[in-house]
Design an enzyme around this catalytic site. Sequence first.
Site, PDB file in Angstrom:
ATOM      1  N   ARG A 186       2.142  -4.271   2.142  1.00  0.00           N
ATOM      2  CA  ARG A 186       0.743  -4.335   1.685  1.00  0.00           C
ATOM      3  C   ARG A 186       0.666  -4.680   0.203  1.00  0.00           C
ATOM      4  O   ARG A 186      -0.222  -5.420  -0.227  1.00  0.00           O
ATOM      5  CB  ARG A 186       0.026  -3.011   1.957  1.00  0.00           C
ATOM      6  CG  ARG A 186      -0.393  -2.840   3.396  1.00  0.00           C
ATOM      7  CD  ARG A 186      -1.397  -1.719   3.571  1.00  0.00           C
ATOM      8  NE  ARG A 186      -0.853  -0.413   3.291  1.00  0.00           N
ATOM      9  CZ  ARG A 186      -1.231   0.365   2.289  1.00  0.00           C
ATOM     10  NH1 ARG A 186      -2.152  -0.048   1.439  1.00  0.00           N
ATOM     11  NH2 ARG A 186      -0.684   1.558   2.109  1.00  0.00           N
ATOM     12  N   LYS A 187       1.575  -4.121  -0.616  1.00  0.00           N
ATOM     13  CA  LYS A 187       1.536  -4.397  -2.048  1.00  0.00           C
ATOM     14  C   LYS A 187       1.908  -5.847  -2.333  1.00  0.00           C
ATOM     15  O   LYS A 187       1.347  -6.479  -3.229  1.00  0.00           O
ATOM     16  CB  LYS A 187       2.486  -3.455  -2.793  1.00  0.00           C
ATOM     17  CG  LYS A 187       2.094  -1.993  -2.683  1.00  0.00           C
ATOM     18  CD  LYS A 187       0.671  -1.732  -3.151  1.00  0.00           C
ATOM     19  CE  LYS A 187       0.310  -0.254  -2.989  1.00  0.00           C
ATOM     20  NZ  LYS A 187      -1.070   0.050  -3.405  1.00  0.00           N
TER      21      LYS A 187
ATOM     22  N   TRP B 120     -10.021   3.488   2.223  1.00  0.00           N
ATOM     23  CA  TRP B 120      -9.890   2.599   1.066  1.00  0.00           C
ATOM     24  C   TRP B 120      -8.877   1.498   1.347  1.00  0.00           C
ATOM     25  O   TRP B 120      -9.127   0.324   1.086  1.00  0.00           O
ATOM     26  CB  TRP B 120      -9.435   3.373  -0.173  1.00  0.00           C
ATOM     27  CG  TRP B 120     -10.343   4.471  -0.600  1.00  0.00           C
ATOM     28  CD1 TRP B 120     -11.638   4.678  -0.220  1.00  0.00           C
ATOM     29  CD2 TRP B 120     -10.030   5.522  -1.511  1.00  0.00           C
ATOM     30  NE1 TRP B 120     -12.138   5.793  -0.828  1.00  0.00           N
ATOM     31  CE2 TRP B 120     -11.177   6.329  -1.625  1.00  0.00           C
ATOM     32  CE3 TRP B 120      -8.888   5.860  -2.231  1.00  0.00           C
ATOM     33  CZ2 TRP B 120     -11.209   7.456  -2.447  1.00  0.00           C
ATOM     34  CZ3 TRP B 120      -8.915   6.973  -3.058  1.00  0.00           C
ATOM     35  CH2 TRP B 120     -10.071   7.765  -3.167  1.00  0.00           C
TER      36      TRP B 120
ATOM     37  N   ASP C 130      -3.709  15.845  -3.307  1.00  0.00           N
ATOM     38  CA  ASP C 130      -3.441  16.187  -4.699  1.00  0.00           C
ATOM     39  C   ASP C 130      -4.561  17.044  -5.295  1.00  0.00           C
ATOM     40  O   ASP C 130      -4.334  18.160  -5.764  1.00  0.00           O
ATOM     41  CB  ASP C 130      -3.284  14.902  -5.512  1.00  0.00           C
ATOM     42  CG  ASP C 130      -2.200  15.021  -6.572  1.00  0.00           C
ATOM     43  OD1 ASP C 130      -1.637  16.114  -6.727  1.00  0.00           O
ATOM     44  OD2 ASP C 130      -1.909  14.013  -7.231  1.00  0.00           O
TER      45      ASP C 130
ATOM     46  N   ARG D 171      -1.243   1.770  -6.610  1.00  0.00           N
ATOM     47  CA  ARG D 171       0.171   1.774  -6.973  1.00  0.00           C
ATOM     48  C   ARG D 171       0.757   0.374  -6.922  1.00  0.00           C
ATOM     49  O   ARG D 171       0.478  -0.359  -5.971  1.00  0.00           O
ATOM     50  CB  ARG D 171       0.949   2.706  -6.021  1.00  0.00           C
ATOM     51  CG  ARG D 171       0.643   4.160  -6.256  1.00  0.00           C
ATOM     52  CD  ARG D 171       1.481   5.077  -5.440  1.00  0.00           C
ATOM     53  NE  ARG D 171       1.117   5.105  -4.018  1.00  0.00           N
ATOM     54  CZ  ARG D 171       1.530   6.050  -3.170  1.00  0.00           C
ATOM     55  NH1 ARG D 171       2.316   7.030  -3.597  1.00  0.00           N
ATOM     56  NH2 ARG D 171       1.183   6.033  -1.902  1.00  0.00           N
TER      57      ARG D 171
END
Length: 463
Positions: free
Chosen positions: A51-52, A85, A222, A415
């Site tokens: 994906r990145k 997202w 988180d 990221r």
Amino acid sequence: MVRYLERHRANGDLMDAAVAATALGRSAGHPSHHQALEDIVGRVPDFTGPRKRALVHAIFTMLGAVDVQDEVAPEAFDMSALHPWAAVQAVAVKAILGRAAGRTPVGRDDVTLLVSTQRPGTVWEGNLFIHLSVLHALVDVPGMERVVEAGLRTALMHQREDGGLPFVTGTDTWCTVTAGLALSSAGAPREVLHRIARHLVQVQRADGGWSYTDHAQLTDTDCTSVAVEFLHDLDADAFHAPIRRALDALIAVRGADGGFPTYGPGTPSEACMTAAAINALGTQGRHPHLVQAALGFLADSQMPDGSFPPGWSSSRLHTLFRSYLAARPYLRQSPPAVPDMCRRIAGLVHSAQNADGGFGQQNGAPSDAISTAYALIILAGQGDLAPAVRATGYLLAQQRRDGSIISVPDMLGPRPFPYHVPLLTDAFVLLALGHLTRRIRPSRLVMPGRRLSTAQPTERTTP
């Protein structure tokens, strides 16, 4: 915007240099798109790699690059285990790359999904990067002219005085939970802590979790974990109900491997998120089987050098300190792999200290304050406090007159693109100093204006 990009063409970051030069049409003499692509993909968790790679291709395509021709793997657009997202972003990337390759225009269902994120004056989920990606995906779709025009006006509402635009519209809740825990560790006035707690209870989401900002609905492990820690430390009885709901939300996303993902159920577990969840679950002492399974996942995730796979921080020390704190209370009742994990974390940290007393984001990197704060939390739990003293000296040298701390960008999103939230450096430094002061006590009274020359460990060595 042009002036902003001009200023950032030589900031030392390979990706920044490449995208700024591409946007300005001045790629000659700058890193190639392929150099930037390989650099980016090497700094993300394995499960996000395809994906990145597709995302970086789409970024350069949006900027008008014509030399990005690599084939994108089909799994880059696999929607089966994506949170909302990531799903919207994947559809936008697919549309952008498909148009560039001359393939079939965006399908009706994809257009419906993309348009559903657009509301004049509002950035969906507070994520400006996704907002702009959606506009690029829709820009050539017939009938979308008004949607794109309104979306662009919305984006420009967030242009900063320096000419640039942020990645997200804010990180208010993440900053609040982190600062709250830091203030609590440092002994801040209880009325201040209760004001923070009241706000957090007000913005707790329907599923029991918290998101990174009050303007987003998707909750994450988180923020939820740190909020639980803060509320428990402040008053476990008074905040019993929101804590219970939050723990239920955490347990609901737990993976079959015993680990915890950043977002919803069925998404890949991650080391840093698993450490965060253990720290939250440990406040109640009611889920020992879940904690032990999570510790097992954490130990299995540790790499040969003692570090962990990339998370949401540019610094490898971020996951290290959270894993260390997660494991320390369970060393005696856990399998040997867990104490061994802690020993390897401590060994890596001791070997990584720079000559100036500080720590860098990665091996061999120059010292920065936020990485040093992460390391100090670990060092404060060791028998020999000399490395902690040296790290503290480095941190004190980074403090401005107003009390804030100078540091480098640390948080990542998406990221591995770094973004800077200065308050988080202040919070993590304060948290580290809170851990240190709980560990030491003055060996004698110190006269005002004199430096404390020696310190003795207390009997209690809580990390």
